[in-house]
Design an enzyme around this catalytic site. Structure first.
Site, PDB file in Angstrom:
ATOM      1  N   ARG A 116       0.702  -1.094  -0.150  1.00  0.00           N
ATOM      2  CA  ARG A 116       0.574  -0.122   0.265  1.00  0.00           C
ATOM      3  C   ARG A 116       0.823   1.030  -0.325  1.00  0.00           C
ATOM      4  O   ARG A 116       1.706   1.571   0.937  1.00  0.00           O
ATOM      5  CB  ARG A 116      -0.682   0.007   1.121  1.00  0.00           C
ATOM      6  CG  ARG A 116      -1.705   1.128   1.423  1.00  0.00           C
ATOM      7  CD  ARG A 116      -2.416   1.067   2.622  1.00  0.00           C
ATOM      8  NE  ARG A 116      -3.133   2.526   2.404  1.00  0.00           N
ATOM      9  CZ  ARG A 116      -3.130   3.841   3.426  1.00  0.00           C
ATOM     10  NH1 ARG A 116      -2.802   3.325   4.770  1.00  0.00           N
ATOM     11  NH2 ARG A 116      -3.734   4.162   3.327  1.00  0.00           N
ATOM     12  N   HIS A 132      -2.772  10.860   0.869  1.00  0.00           N
ATOM     13  CA  HIS A 132      -2.001  10.801   2.285  1.00  0.00           C
ATOM     14  C   HIS A 132      -2.214  12.015   2.925  1.00  0.00           C
ATOM     15  O   HIS A 132      -0.247  11.889   3.074  1.00  0.00           O
ATOM     16  CB  HIS A 132      -1.154   9.486   2.275  1.00  0.00           C
ATOM     17  CG  HIS A 132      -1.150   8.682   2.947  1.00  0.00           C
ATOM     18  ND1 HIS A 132      -1.037   7.677   3.449  1.00  0.00           N
ATOM     19  CD2 HIS A 132      -0.489   9.731   4.832  1.00  0.00           C
ATOM     20  CE1 HIS A 132      -1.403   7.531   5.416  1.00  0.00           C
ATOM     21  NE2 HIS A 132      -1.058   8.089   5.840  1.00  0.00           N
ATOM     22  N   GLU A 182      -7.799   8.441   6.274  1.00  0.00           N
ATOM     23  CA  GLU A 182      -7.912   8.922   8.488  1.00  0.00           C
ATOM     24  C   GLU A 182      -8.011   9.798   8.069  1.00  0.00           C
ATOM     25  O   GLU A 182      -8.061  11.568   8.216  1.00  0.00           O
ATOM     26  CB  GLU A 182      -6.505   8.476   9.099  1.00  0.00           C
ATOM     27  CG  GLU A 182      -6.164   7.667   8.816  1.00  0.00           C
ATOM     28  CD  GLU A 182      -4.584   6.873  10.144  1.00  0.00           C
ATOM     29  OE1 GLU A 182      -4.200   8.584  10.459  1.00  0.00           O
ATOM     30  OE2 GLU A 182      -4.283   6.242  10.477  1.00  0.00           O
ATOM     31  N   ASN A 202      -7.533   0.834  10.043  1.00  0.00           N
ATOM     32  CA  ASN A 202      -6.117   1.782  10.789  1.00  0.00           C
ATOM     33  C   ASN A 202      -6.591   1.479  11.946  1.00  0.00           C
ATOM     34  O   ASN A 202      -7.427   2.017  12.510  1.00  0.00           O
ATOM     35  CB  ASN A 202      -5.707   2.976  10.002  1.00  0.00           C
ATOM     36  CG  ASN A 202      -5.663   3.647   8.716  1.00  0.00           C
ATOM     37  OD1 ASN A 202      -5.333   2.166   8.042  1.00  0.00           O
ATOM     38  ND2 ASN A 202      -4.924   4.420   8.104  1.00  0.00           N
ATOM     39  N   TYR A 235      -4.375   1.350  15.900  1.00  0.00           N
ATOM     40  CA  TYR A 235      -3.442   0.876  16.390  1.00  0.00           C
ATOM     41  C   TYR A 235      -3.057   1.115  18.339  1.00  0.00           C
ATOM     42  O   TYR A 235      -2.693  -0.614  18.941  1.00  0.00           O
ATOM     43  CB  TYR A 235      -2.103   2.722  16.436  1.00  0.00           C
ATOM     44  CG  TYR A 235      -2.260   2.477  15.221  1.00  0.00           C
ATOM     45  CD1 TYR A 235      -0.222   1.925  14.755  1.00  0.00           C
ATOM     46  CD2 TYR A 235      -2.585   3.098  13.458  1.00  0.00           C
ATOM     47  CE1 TYR A 235       0.145   2.163  13.828  1.00  0.00           C
ATOM     48  CE2 TYR A 235      -1.629   3.368  12.925  1.00  0.00           C
ATOM     49  CZ  TYR A 235      -0.981   3.282  12.980  1.00  0.00           C
ATOM     50  OH  TYR A 235      -0.234   3.057  11.668  1.00  0.00           O
ATOM     51  N   GLU A 257      -3.396  -0.611   8.437  1.00  0.00           N
ATOM     52  CA  GLU A 257      -2.425  -0.466   9.386  1.00  0.00           C
ATOM     53  C   GLU A 257      -2.140  -0.835  10.396  1.00  0.00           C
ATOM     54  O   GLU A 257      -3.549  -0.538  10.668  1.00  0.00           O
ATOM     55  CB  GLU A 257      -2.285   1.529   9.172  1.00  0.00           C
ATOM     56  CG  GLU A 257      -2.299   2.210   7.910  1.00  0.00           C
ATOM     57  CD  GLU A 257      -1.582   4.081   8.415  1.00  0.00           C
ATOM     58  OE1 GLU A 257      -1.229   4.506   9.434  1.00  0.00           O
ATOM     59  OE2 GLU A 257      -2.198   4.540   6.849  1.00  0.00           O
TER      60      GLU A 257
HETATM   61  C1  FCB Z   1      -1.467   6.890  10.031  1.00  0.00           C
HETATM   62  C2  FCB Z   1      -1.007   7.364   9.593  1.00  0.00           C
HETATM   63  C3  FCB Z   1       0.242   7.207   9.691  1.00  0.00           C
HETATM   64  C4  FCB Z   1       0.701   7.527   9.440  1.00  0.00           C
HETATM   65  C5  FCB Z   1       1.093   6.288  11.273  1.00  0.00           C
HETATM   66  C6  FCB Z   1       1.525   6.156  12.352  1.00  0.00           C
HETATM   67  O1  FCB Z   1      -2.173   7.871  11.535  1.00  0.00           O
HETATM   68  O2  FCB Z   1      -1.948   6.818   8.730  1.00  0.00           O
HETATM   69  O3  FCB Z   1       0.635   7.755   8.559  1.00  0.00           O
HETATM   70  O4  FCB Z   1       1.627   8.150   9.866  1.00  0.00           O
HETATM   71  O5  FCB Z   1      -0.165   6.492  11.847  1.00  0.00           O
END
Ligand code: FCB
Length: 442
Positions: free
Chosen positions: A75, A119, A164, A291, A293, A346
């Site tokens: 990607r 992006h 995002e 995405n 985290y 992500e």
């Molecule tokens: C996300 C972004 C990516 C990167 C990661 C750590 O929010 O999409 O570009 O910065 O975090």
């Protein structure tokens, strides 16, 4: 061994501004991130993406690394001002050529491209005309998306419109801590709404212009939010955070409406909604990009004084590494939103201390993070959630926006002084998982 489906897209993700460099070469126009880094004073140590990983010149070497990792998918994002320096009008053929070659190389290596059209680095020339706060931005974006799909769509099937929106709206238009550095709560709501419209309009433009089959998605950052206590104020704060970060984007895109919690939490939004806008925003998705985290524990902070009008207001959160969170989000997208296909676009881990010692970078905690999240994804798949791919953020250490180069999130270490790449232990681990088509649960 937890086995994944046969054609699972094992990938990594990157973004143009974070890796390419060559910020003003071969006809590229200025982006809002170029301007923000050069002029705002808001990026750590005054760093910028002028050179970054110099991927623009080294993409063939980086391709070899990807082949060494055995990736099935990649990607990456297209820099809008590299292909259209002013955002509209003139096309920069050198920019198109760069991405076209990259796609050819990927296909030759049997790596499936997944192209993100936005992006965060839109042309400064468009920002000067209002950027996302202007309704025209949706038309400009759809035209650009159609152009790229027309040029690459004979070879690229998978498209992500926006990356995002919650990040570039809240960080870039409300808090002013990322490009374009705006801090205007009223106009930020126009920007959010226009981003939603832009997604739907671009989805249609991609399908209309692509010369091959096109699959369209969007990458939404959907974290898992939970109240820090069962105190009603914390519960209400959690509802507000979800409204601002998740529902403001997912509901118009998937359901064609803003739910009551969004309209109540964000009263400045409604005046910007015109007839048919939500019909435009809502285009059927082929897949949803997730995405993810962290999990966040949300505490009410509405009575707490804030340092400046642009500072976050209303809620504070604590981020926790939590593989359960990705499982909960996947289950919700499946159960509540009936999403037919999800790709984790992500997921990754920051470890700024990664350093090669005798050619090895020991990054065990990253391996644990990826393995545990993959195991949670696997559990969701077993329960019937259709997850067809997983992209580690990120291929190689790169420019982490306002935090500059200190965070290191790559499977590959980059020495920025020499541009030497070293595959970390996590990269080797990922290669082995791809080869095996699965992971040992650990
Ligand atoms: C996300 C972004 C990516 C990167 C990661 C750590 O929010 O999409 O570009 O910065 O975090």
């Amino acid at each position: 061994m937890l086995k994944f489906p046969d054609n699972f897209a094992w990938g990594v993700a990157t973004a143009a501004y974070q890796i390419e460099g060559a910020w003003n070469l071969d006809g590229k126009g200025e982006s809002v991130w170029d301007r923000f880094c050069h002029a705002s004073g808001k990026v750590a140590r005054g760093e910028n993406g002028d050179v970054a990983c110099d991927h623009y010149h080294r993409f063939r070497d980086d391709m070899r690394l990807m082949a060494e990792l055995g990736l099935k998918a990649y990607r990456f994002s297209i820099s809008w001002p590299r292909v259209m320096p002013e955002g509209i009008g003139q096309i920069n053929e050198a920019g198109i050529r760069f991405y076209s070659q990259l796609v050819d190389e990927l296909l030759a290596a049997n790596i499936r491209p997944l192209v993100t059209l936005y992006h965060w680095d839109h042309p400064q020339a468009l920002e000067d005309r209002g950027g996302w706060t202007s309704r025209e931005m949706a038309d400009w974006f759809a035209d650009y998306a159609g152009l790229v799909a027309g040029r690459l769509g004979d070879r690229v099937t998978d498209w992500v419109t926006l990356n995002e929106p919650a990040s570039f709206i809240w960080s870039g238009h409300v808090h002013g801590v990322q490009a374009p550095g705006r801090a205007d709560r009223t106009l930020s709501m126009a920007a959010a709404h226009n981003a939603n419209r832009a997604h739907g309009m671009a989805a249609r433009a991609i399908r209309a212009s692509s010369h091959g089959p096109a699959r369209v998605g969007i990458a939404l950052n959907i974290e898992h939010y939970e109240p820090a206590s069962d105190n009603p104020a914390d519960l209400a704060a959690t509802v507000r955070v979800e409204a601002k970060r998740i529902l403001l984007f997912i509901d118009p895109i998937l359901r064609g409406k803003y739910p009551p919690s969004v309209l109540a939490t964000l009263p400045k939004l409604e005046p910007f909604i015109q007839q048919n806008d939500l019909v435009q925003a809502c285009a059927p998705l082929d897949f949803l990009g997730l995405n993810y985290y962290h999990r966040h524990r949300i505490r009410d902070a509405s009575g707490v004084p804030v340092a400046s009008p642009s500072a976050p207001q209303g809620e504070t959160g604590q981020s926790i590494v939590a593989p359960d969170g990705i499982h909960a989000v996947l289950a919700r997208l499946h159960g509540e939103y009936h999403v037919r296909e999800i790709m984790v676009t992500e997921n990754g881990f920051n470890r700024s201390e990664d350093t090669p010692v005798n050619g090895r970078v020991e990054d065990g905690p990253r391996i644990d993070y990826i393995r545990d999240h993959l195991a949670a994804v696997h559990r969701a798949i077993e329960q019937g959630v259709n997850v067809t791919g997983y992209f580690v953020w990120t291929l190689m250490d790169n420019f982490e926006w306002a935090m500059g180069y200190e965070p290191r999130m790559g499977l590959v270490h980059v020495n920025y002084a020499t541009q030497t790449r070293t595959i970390k232990q996590s990269g080797l681990w990922y290669r082995d998982a791809i080869r095996a088509g699965g992971i040992d649960a650990g």
